[in-house]
Motif scaffolding. Structure first.
Motif, PDB file in Angstrom:
ATOM      1  N   GLN A 179       0.749  -1.184   0.116  1.00 61.30           N
ATOM      2  CA  GLN A 179       0.233  -0.056  -0.141  1.00 61.30           C
ATOM      3  C   GLN A 179       0.696   1.247   0.112  1.00 61.30           C
ATOM      4  O   GLN A 179       0.531   2.181  -0.535  1.00 61.30           O
ATOM      5  CB  GLN A 179      -0.787   0.058   1.359  1.00 61.30           C
ATOM      6  CG  GLN A 179      -1.919   1.212   1.288  1.00 61.30           C
ATOM      7  CD  GLN A 179      -2.944   1.078   2.347  1.00 61.30           C
ATOM      8  OE1 GLN A 179      -4.234   0.975   2.340  1.00 61.30           O
ATOM      9  NE2 GLN A 179      -2.546   0.874   3.653  1.00 61.30           N
ATOM     10  N   LEU A 215       0.802   4.115  -2.712  1.00 52.25           N
ATOM     11  CA  LEU A 215       0.597   5.908  -2.431  1.00 52.25           C
ATOM     12  C   LEU A 215       1.694   6.329  -3.071  1.00 52.25           C
ATOM     13  O   LEU A 215       1.210   7.595  -3.632  1.00 52.25           O
ATOM     14  CB  LEU A 215       0.636   5.893  -0.905  1.00 52.25           C
ATOM     15  CG  LEU A 215      -0.689   5.506  -0.208  1.00 52.25           C
ATOM     16  CD1 LEU A 215      -0.551   5.205   1.116  1.00 52.25           C
ATOM     17  CD2 LEU A 215      -1.680   6.203  -0.374  1.00 52.25           C
ATOM     18  N   ILE A 231      -8.312   3.532  -7.464  1.00 55.89           N
ATOM     19  CA  ILE A 231      -7.205   4.273  -7.353  1.00 55.89           C
ATOM     20  C   ILE A 231      -6.902   5.134  -8.315  1.00 55.89           C
ATOM     21  O   ILE A 231      -7.199   5.004  -9.439  1.00 55.89           O
ATOM     22  CB  ILE A 231      -5.805   3.190  -7.357  1.00 55.89           C
ATOM     23  CG1 ILE A 231      -6.037   2.282  -6.292  1.00 55.89           C
ATOM     24  CG2 ILE A 231      -4.532   4.125  -7.074  1.00 55.89           C
ATOM     25  CD1 ILE A 231      -5.003   1.164  -6.243  1.00 55.89           C
ATOM     26  N   TRP A 246      -6.936  -1.176  -0.359  1.00 64.61           N
ATOM     27  CA  TRP A 246      -7.029   0.315  -0.473  1.00 64.61           C
ATOM     28  C   TRP A 246      -8.425   0.680  -0.179  1.00 64.61           C
ATOM     29  O   TRP A 246      -8.440   1.857   0.446  1.00 64.61           O
ATOM     30  CB  TRP A 246      -6.848   0.596  -2.010  1.00 64.61           C
ATOM     31  CG  TRP A 246      -6.633   1.733  -2.304  1.00 64.61           C
ATOM     32  CD1 TRP A 246      -7.717   2.717  -2.741  1.00 64.61           C
ATOM     33  CD2 TRP A 246      -5.434   2.459  -2.534  1.00 64.61           C
ATOM     34  NE1 TRP A 246      -7.114   3.937  -3.050  1.00 64.61           N
ATOM     35  CE2 TRP A 246      -5.789   3.792  -3.082  1.00 64.61           C
ATOM     36  CE3 TRP A 246      -3.899   2.205  -2.372  1.00 64.61           C
ATOM     37  CZ2 TRP A 246      -4.800   4.840  -3.127  1.00 64.61           C
ATOM     38  CZ3 TRP A 246      -3.080   3.274  -2.637  1.00 64.61           C
ATOM     39  CH2 TRP A 246      -3.621   4.365  -2.919  1.00 64.61           C
ATOM     40  N   SER A 294      -9.278   1.559   3.796  1.00 68.11           N
ATOM     41  CA  SER A 294      -8.796   2.856   4.383  1.00 68.11           C
ATOM     42  C   SER A 294      -9.630   4.228   4.181  1.00 68.11           C
ATOM     43  O   SER A 294     -10.112   4.568   3.030  1.00 68.11           O
ATOM     44  CB  SER A 294      -7.299   3.370   3.820  1.00 68.11           C
ATOM     45  OG  SER A 294      -6.930   4.347   4.271  1.00 68.11           O
ATOM     46  N   THR A 334      -8.837   7.095   4.515  1.00 72.40           N
ATOM     47  CA  THR A 334      -7.700   8.281   3.993  1.00 72.40           C
ATOM     48  C   THR A 334      -7.037   8.100   2.599  1.00 72.40           C
ATOM     49  O   THR A 334      -6.641   8.950   2.095  1.00 72.40           O
ATOM     50  CB  THR A 334      -6.614   8.129   4.840  1.00 72.40           C
ATOM     51  OG1 THR A 334      -5.822   7.082   4.861  1.00 72.40           O
ATOM     52  CG2 THR A 334      -7.105   8.848   6.477  1.00 72.40           C
ATOM     53  N   ASN A 335      -7.193   6.790   2.181  1.00 76.50           N
ATOM     54  CA  ASN A 335      -6.522   6.509   0.680  1.00 76.50           C
ATOM     55  C   ASN A 335      -7.467   7.441  -0.328  1.00 76.50           C
ATOM     56  O   ASN A 335      -8.660   7.166  -0.193  1.00 76.50           O
ATOM     57  CB  ASN A 335      -6.646   5.240   0.160  1.00 76.50           C
ATOM     58  CG  ASN A 335      -5.443   4.429   0.939  1.00 76.50           C
ATOM     59  OD1 ASN A 335      -4.555   5.187   1.390  1.00 76.50           O
ATOM     60  ND2 ASN A 335      -5.530   3.057   0.996  1.00 76.50           N
TER      61      ASN A 335
END
Length: 280
Positions: free
Chosen positions: A154, A158, A193, A267, A270, A272-273
């Motif tokens: 992860q 990021l 993503i 992912w 989360s 915050t992702n």
């Protein structure tokens, strides 16, 4: 062996002392049935069951994460898979889950691994021999080593948002990628993503379940906006179908490939992702 073998090839090789066949069928979340029970009811002669739901890291609640090397070696030895084995993997799954087993075996040190084109469905449709019951195997030594250079975490994903060094290719359906269809696992946000490309795995196969090859396979990647010549990291729901994209790119000769093992199960869980909805 080539990475992809035909049913004709396997039928001719069955019974040779160095050949091992494994069934890596796994069911998608929400699917009814029992993959192991189905295997015991009918499988290719001499095959063993590679349990993708069990050969995992149990120290995390993220599904299908790679197990420790020692656990992998122990499971392979118990399945009679050892040094010098030629391994053919097949499945009977809409997820084409044999690709995940192929990827794991290569990562942990197996040298000759191939996928059976068309899987169990093609084998059975051709009227080829099947057997039932639990296989009896002889333990073999499996020298394990974990080469994690083609695995992404992860944190690395990021960082890739900043560098854009690798193309991110998502194997989930268009609706899940866009966030218009709920995820099959609980507590996951919808979407994808940022910057990733969508290549649903169904686009890589012919109507009979065999792999597209050559120009037809290349066209699927091109239509998704993926450049095989540039670095690629694959992702999906839990790392299973990401391996399908990985294998397809391998068939096209791609050299710079990686797989995000946590995939959307990590992912999307989360808060915050960054997440993007809508088409790519």
């Amino acid at each position: 062996m080539t990475p992809l073998v035909t049913t004709e090839w396997l039928a001719a090789e069955l019974g040779k002392s160095d050949l091992r066949v494994i069934d890596a069928t796994v069911l998608a979340p929400g699917m009814k049935g029992d993959a192991r029970a189905a295997f015991e009811a009918a499988h290719i002669p001499g095959a063993v069951f590679f349990d993708l739901d069990e050969i995992v890291d149990t120290a995390t609640d993220v599904p299908h994460m790679l197990p420790p090397a020692e656990k992998f070696a122990s499971r392979m030895q118990a399945l009679g898979l050892g040094d010098g084995s030629r391994i053919v993997v097949y499945d009977d799954s809409p997820l084409h889950s044999s690709a995940r087993a192929w990827w794991m075996l290569g990562l942990f040190g197996a040298h000759e691994v191939a996928i059976l084109d068309g899987g169990l469905a093609k084998w059975h449709s051709e009227g080829r021999q099947m057997e039932s019951g639990k296989p009896v195997v002889r333990h073999r030594h499996f020298t394990v080593w974990a080469d994690k250079k083609n695995v992404r975490t992860q944190a690395q994903m990021l960082e890739n948002l900043k560098t854009k060094a690798e193309q991110v290719v998502d194997a989930r359906s268009a609706a899940r990628f866009a966030g218009t269809e709920p995820e099959p696992r609980e507590n996951l946000r919808g979407g994808h993503i940022p910057g990733s490309k969508n290549l649903p795995i169904g686009l890589l196969f012919n109507e009979d379940g065999t792999w597209k090859q050559g120009e037809a396979l290349q066209s699927a990647f091109t239509a998704a906006g993926v450049d095989i010549a540039k670095p690629i990291v694959t992702t999906c729901g839990s790392g299973i179908t990401a391996a399908v994209i990985y294998f397809g790119a391998t068939l096209l000769g791609a050299k710079n490939l990686a797989l995000y093992d946590g995939s959307w199960s990590e992912w999307g869980a989360s808060p915050t992702n960054p997440v993007v909805t809508g088409a790519a």
